[in-house]
Write a protein that holds these residues in place. Structure first.
Motif, short mmCIF file in Angstrom:
data_model
loop_
_atom_site.label_atom_id
_atom_site.label_comp_id
_atom_site.label_asym_id
_atom_site.label_seq_id
_atom_site.Cartn_x
_atom_site.Cartn_y
_atom_site.Cartn_z
N ALA A 1 34.89 57.04 55.81
CA ALA A 1 35.74 55.85 55.92
C ALA A 1 35.56 54.97 54.69
O ALA A 1 34.43 54.70 54.25
CB ALA A 1 35.39 55.08 57.18
N THR A 2 36.69 54.52 54.10
CA THR A 2 36.66 53.63 52.94
C THR A 2 37.65 52.51 53.15
O THR A 2 38.52 52.59 54.03
CB THR A 2 37.01 54.40 51.65
N VAL A 3 37.52 51.46 52.31
CA VAL A 3 38.49 50.36 52.31
C VAL A 3 39.04 50.21 50.90
O VAL A 3 38.42 50.60 49.92
CB VAL A 3 37.84 49.05 52.78
N LEU A 4 40.22 49.60 50.81
CA LEU A 4 40.91 49.44 49.54
C LEU A 4 40.74 47.99 49.06
O LEU A 4 41.18 47.05 49.72
CB LEU A 4 42.39 49.78 49.72
N VAL A 5 40.09 47.84 47.86
CA VAL A 5 39.85 46.50 47.30
C VAL A 5 40.45 46.43 45.91
O VAL A 5 40.85 47.44 45.33
CB VAL A 5 38.34 46.20 47.24
N ARG A 6 40.51 45.21 45.37
CA ARG A 6 41.04 45.05 44.01
C ARG A 6 40.13 45.77 43.02
O ARG A 6 38.90 45.77 43.17
CB ARG A 6 41.12 43.57 43.65
N ALA A 7 40.71 46.35 41.99
CA ALA A 7 39.95 47.17 41.05
C ALA A 7 38.86 46.35 40.34
O ALA A 7 37.75 46.85 40.09
CB ALA A 7 40.90 47.79 40.02
N GLN A 8 39.16 45.07 40.01
CA GLN A 8 38.16 44.28 39.29
C GLN A 8 36.97 43.90 40.14
O GLN A 8 35.90 43.49 39.62
CB GLN A 8 38.80 43.00 38.70
N ASP A 9 37.11 44.08 41.51
CA ASP A 9 36.00 43.71 42.39
C ASP A 9 35.24 44.92 42.92
O ASP A 9 34.35 44.78 43.76
CB ASP A 9 36.53 42.91 43.58
N LYS A 10 35.56 46.12 42.47
CA LYS A 10 34.99 47.31 43.09
C LYS A 10 33.49 47.43 42.93
O LYS A 10 32.82 48.10 43.74
CB LYS A 10 35.69 48.58 42.54
N ASN A 11 32.93 46.82 41.88
CA ASN A 11 31.49 46.92 41.68
C ASN A 11 30.75 45.71 42.23
O ASN A 11 29.54 45.55 41.99
CB ASN A 11 31.18 47.07 40.18
N SER A 12 31.46 44.87 42.96
CA SER A 12 30.85 43.62 43.44
C SER A 12 30.20 43.79 44.81
O SER A 12 29.56 42.86 45.31
CB SER A 12 31.92 42.52 43.53
N PHE A 13 30.37 44.95 45.46
CA PHE A 13 29.91 45.08 46.85
C PHE A 13 28.77 46.07 47.02
O PHE A 13 28.18 46.18 48.09
CB PHE A 13 31.08 45.52 47.75
N GLY A 14 28.48 46.83 45.99
CA GLY A 14 27.51 47.90 46.14
C GLY A 14 28.16 49.10 46.82
O GLY A 14 29.38 49.20 46.91
#
Length: 775
Positions: free
Chosen positions: A190-203
């Motif tokens: 299972a994955t979620v779709l986030v903005r590309a510039q924030d993809k490394n902000s969540f771990g």
């Protein structure tokens, strides 16, 4: 060209193939070949006879669920693990075989051969039950297939709920970075779709970007653990399914050999019933097999000719006749007649029905066919040479038990030599006593056929007025080529035709001329017979139409009469009810003077029995009921009712208004009217003074029919109520008990009856009922 192709048996097989239910039956039908073994012929004949009767009377045999499962079964024999779909195909096969057995057992006619064939089928109930408990009809493994699988799938449903909760919490806490509020799966996680510039902000893990590059698929840390647990459960699920598949595949492997044998039997049955369905569609029958050296085909029709145009002919080669010589013009139907005979023999030997009303086919050891032009450039064969090759085979191999079909024998060379060769060949076949059917144009062969008792000469008819063939087979007559008539029609100068006729007549012997004159006269006589037969048929059709119209008119008359009687009955019933109401009102008011007047009206109504509304038109119109002594009938001419007192053959004695009359069955019809017998009626007496009238304390219904007794009891009840007779006895006897039941039923419906009981021994016992009225 093979014998089967020459007679177009291969085309018949192609038509039958369309009625096959599955591929193995069609494959077996394509391989069908005639057998000349009498045992095989008899076996196949018995099977097709029973199958054709079953299809006509009970419909086709069901083959639902049965298909070519050979590859699956062979795999099971080799211990390969089968797929869920293959396993459920085995269930369908078992169910299909059970349906075939049920169909056979439901047949009401005798079918020993078919029963023996179906009895070889085996039904594997345990295998079906085991697979059906684990796999559904969609080829899916069910949760209850094993305890382990049930537990794993329950865990998967729970883990999906955990994933949904974790995703919702993540979406709520990071709404600013979320592109879409849906869960996407990458690699089963299972994955979620986030903005590309924030993809490394969540771990967590990044699984790539969207097509536009504006969004990325990530697996947040909160989903990693739960995704891992789900993957473990999926792996356990697959392992459980593998174990189940292995177990069920082993079950199939244990019955695979028998299932392959079942498939072979199903293919035989499918092939058999495809032939039967073809026979039903074409109005075919199975030929009778005979040990005698005779061949009979009655009203035979070539199955490949349009049914609206085909001409049915009867062919007979029996008694001392061993050879049939057919003559006539080109395209007149000689070859078709010969092909019908050969084709029907081969079809019978293939276990097929034939398109005729009846046929008798003997046992031949071979069928030789010399039809058509087999000239070959490769083999350096001319038309004549190709025919000689076939004739040589017939002369060499034919026996007294063979059938030879020779089309235009001796043609393709010098006519004189051809005639001589044809006569010599026919003599050889006659010497061998081979049954032979030959066609020819040669005049000498026609004369040759007339001179020998073992040769049956026949021809195909030609319409001299229309100058076209009629395709009718004429036994005992030689045909003409009609070349001069055709030449004249198409404009050849008359002088040429006249001279040609002269040359032909010059070459005729006196015997030939006499035979030709005789045959012309026979043709004229036959034409007149046909015209008379056609006229007779037309008269019969008109007679039948008039008879049907007469029946229709009589039926209409009876319907209208019934409707009128029902309306009268309804009116009478309404008047009777009204009289009962007035009687009750007057009794309550103790107005006895008018009571007798109303009672008189009621008795007048009762004297005529109304038509029972429940009787249907069909009962009145039924013409096939037999007349019996005692039946009430009515004259068709005036509708007067009468009773039958005697029947002697076609003479019927009736009693009409006290007079005895004799009539025929077509002069009367059954009636619903009632003619009361002169029997003892219930005793009801009134004194001269209506106010002081007396009544007997019993109502005797002995000897009456139920309907008569009910009227008498109704009158007695009215009188008892009027005279305030509180207790009385109804004598009905024992008999069948029908009259007692009718009396009790009427008493139950009467509101003025307080009670009733069966009489005591001194009161008449069960043959009487004691009634008490309300005070």
């Amino acid at each position: 060209m093979s014998t089967e192709s020459s007679l177009e048996l291969d085309v018949i097989l192609q038509e039958m193939e369309a009625s096959c239910a599955f591929s193995l039956g069609a494959e077996l039908l394509r391989k069908t070949e005639p057998s000349f073994d009498p045992l095989v012929i008899r076996r196949d004949h018995a099977l097709i006879s029973e199958a054709l009767e079953a299809v006509i009377r009970f419909g086709p045999m069901p083959f639902g669920g049965i298909g070519d499962r050979r590859e699956m079964l062979e795999s099971a024999k080799r211990q390969r693990v089968l797929s869920a779909k293959e396993l459920y195909d085995e269930v369908r096969l078992i169910q299909g075989i059970r349906g075939i057995i049920a169909y056979e057992r439901s047949l009401e006619s005798e079918h020993p051969a078919l029963k023996d064939l179906v009895s070889t089928l085996s039904v594997h109930d345990y295998t079906e039950k085991a697979i059906s408990a684990c796999i559904n009809p969609y080829g899916e493994v069910m949760d209850n297939a094993s305890p382990g699988l049930k537990e794993v799938r329950r865990g998967l449903r729970n883990i999906d709920s955990e994933i949904a909760s974790a995703v919702n919490r993540f979406l709520s806490s990071h709404a600013a970075s979320i592109v879409d509020n849906i869960v996407s799966y990458r690699g089963g996680r299972a994955t979620v779709l986030v903005r590309a510039q924030d993809k490394n902000s969540f771990g967590g893990m990044v699984y790539g970007d969207s097509a536009s590059g504006q969004a990325s698929y990530i697996e947040p840390p909160a989903l990693i653990a739960v995704n891992n647990r789900k993957q473990e459960l999926i792996a356990r699920e697959q392992e459980e399914i593998r174990i189940i598949m292995e177990r069920l595949s082993k079950e199939v492997s244990l019955v695979a050999e028998e299932e392959l044998a079942n498939l072979e039997t199903c293919a035989i049955l499918d092939c058999l019933f495809a032939k039967a369905l073809w026979g039903q569609k074409h109005g075919a029958v199975t030929a009778e097999l005979t040990e005698e050296k005779k061949l009979v085909i009655e009203k035979g029709r070539h199955p490949l000719i349009d049914p609206r145009q085909v001409v049915a002919n009867t062919y007979r080669i029996e008694g001392e006749k061993r050879m049939l010589l057919i003559t006539g013009p080109n395209t007149g139907g000689k070859t078709v007649s010969m092909k019908i005979i050969g084709l029907f023999v081969l079809m019978t030997y293939c276990g097929m029905p034939i398109t005729a009303e009846r046929a008798e086919i003997p046992f031949f050891d071979h069928v030789f066919v010399a039809i058509g032009d087999d000239q070959s450039v490769v083999s350096s064969l001319s038309s004549f040479s190709a025919q000689i090759v076939k004739l040589a085979e017939v002369a060499r191999d034919a026996t007294g038990n063979s059938l030879a079909l020779l089309d235009e024998i001796g043609s393709g060379t010098d006519p004189r030599e051809g005639e001589a060769l044809a006569i010599a060949m026919l003599n050889e076949l006659r010497r061998k006593e081979c049954l032979c059917v030959a066609t020819t144009h040669y005049g000498r062969l026609k004369t040759y056929g007339k001179r020998h008792d073992d040769i049956l000469v026949a021809s195909v008819e030609f319409d001299m007025e229309e100058l076209r063939p009629t395709y009718r087979y004429l036994e005992g007559m030689t045909g003409q080529s009609n070349a001069f008539e055709v030449a004249e029609k198409y404009g050849l100068p008359k002088g040429i035709i006249r001279y040609a006729r002269f040359l032909k007549d010059q070459s005729k012997t006196t015997e030939d001329q006499l035979i030709e004159q005789l045959e012309k006269q026979l043709a004229v006589n036959r034409q007149k017979e046909d015209e008379l037969a056609s006229l007779r048929q037309q008269l019969e059709e008109e007679k039948e139409a008039l008879r049907a119209e007469k029946i229709r008119l009589e039926a209409d008359k009876d319907r209208w009469k019934l409707k009128a009687e029902e309306e009268i009955a309804a009116y009478r019933e309404e008047a009777r009810q009204e009289a009962d109401e007035i009687l009750k009102e007057m009794r309550d008011m103790q107005q006895n003077a008018r009571y007798h007047e109303v009672l008189a009206v009621r008795q007048k109504l009762n004297r005529k029995e109304p038509v029972k509304p429940k009787e249907k038109d069909e009962e009145v119109l039924r013409d096939d009921r037999e007349f019996r002594v005692g039946d009430v009938v009515e004259l068709r001419v005036n509708d007067q009712p009468a009773k039958i007192t005697g029947i002697r053959r076609k003479d019927i004695t009736i009693l009409l208004n006290g007079r005895t009359m004799h009539v025929k069955a077509d002069q009367i019809r059954h009636s619903l009217k009632v003619i009361p017998d002169k029997k003892q009626e219930a005793f009801v007496s009134f004194a001269s003074n209506p106010l002081t009238s007396s009544i007997s304390a019993e109502c005797n219904l002995i000897g009456m029919r139920v309907d008569e007794a009910m009227d008498a009891l109704g009158d007695y009840l009215d009188s008892a109520k009027m005279n305030r007779l509180m207790t009385f006895r109804v004598i009905h006897g024992d008999g069948t008990g029908a009259l007692r039941k009718a009396v009790h039923k009427k008493l139950e419906r009467d509101k003025d009856v307080d009670s009733f009981r069966i009489g005591m021994p001194n009161e008449g016992g069960t043959g009487a009922t004691v009634v008490t009225l309300k005070g």
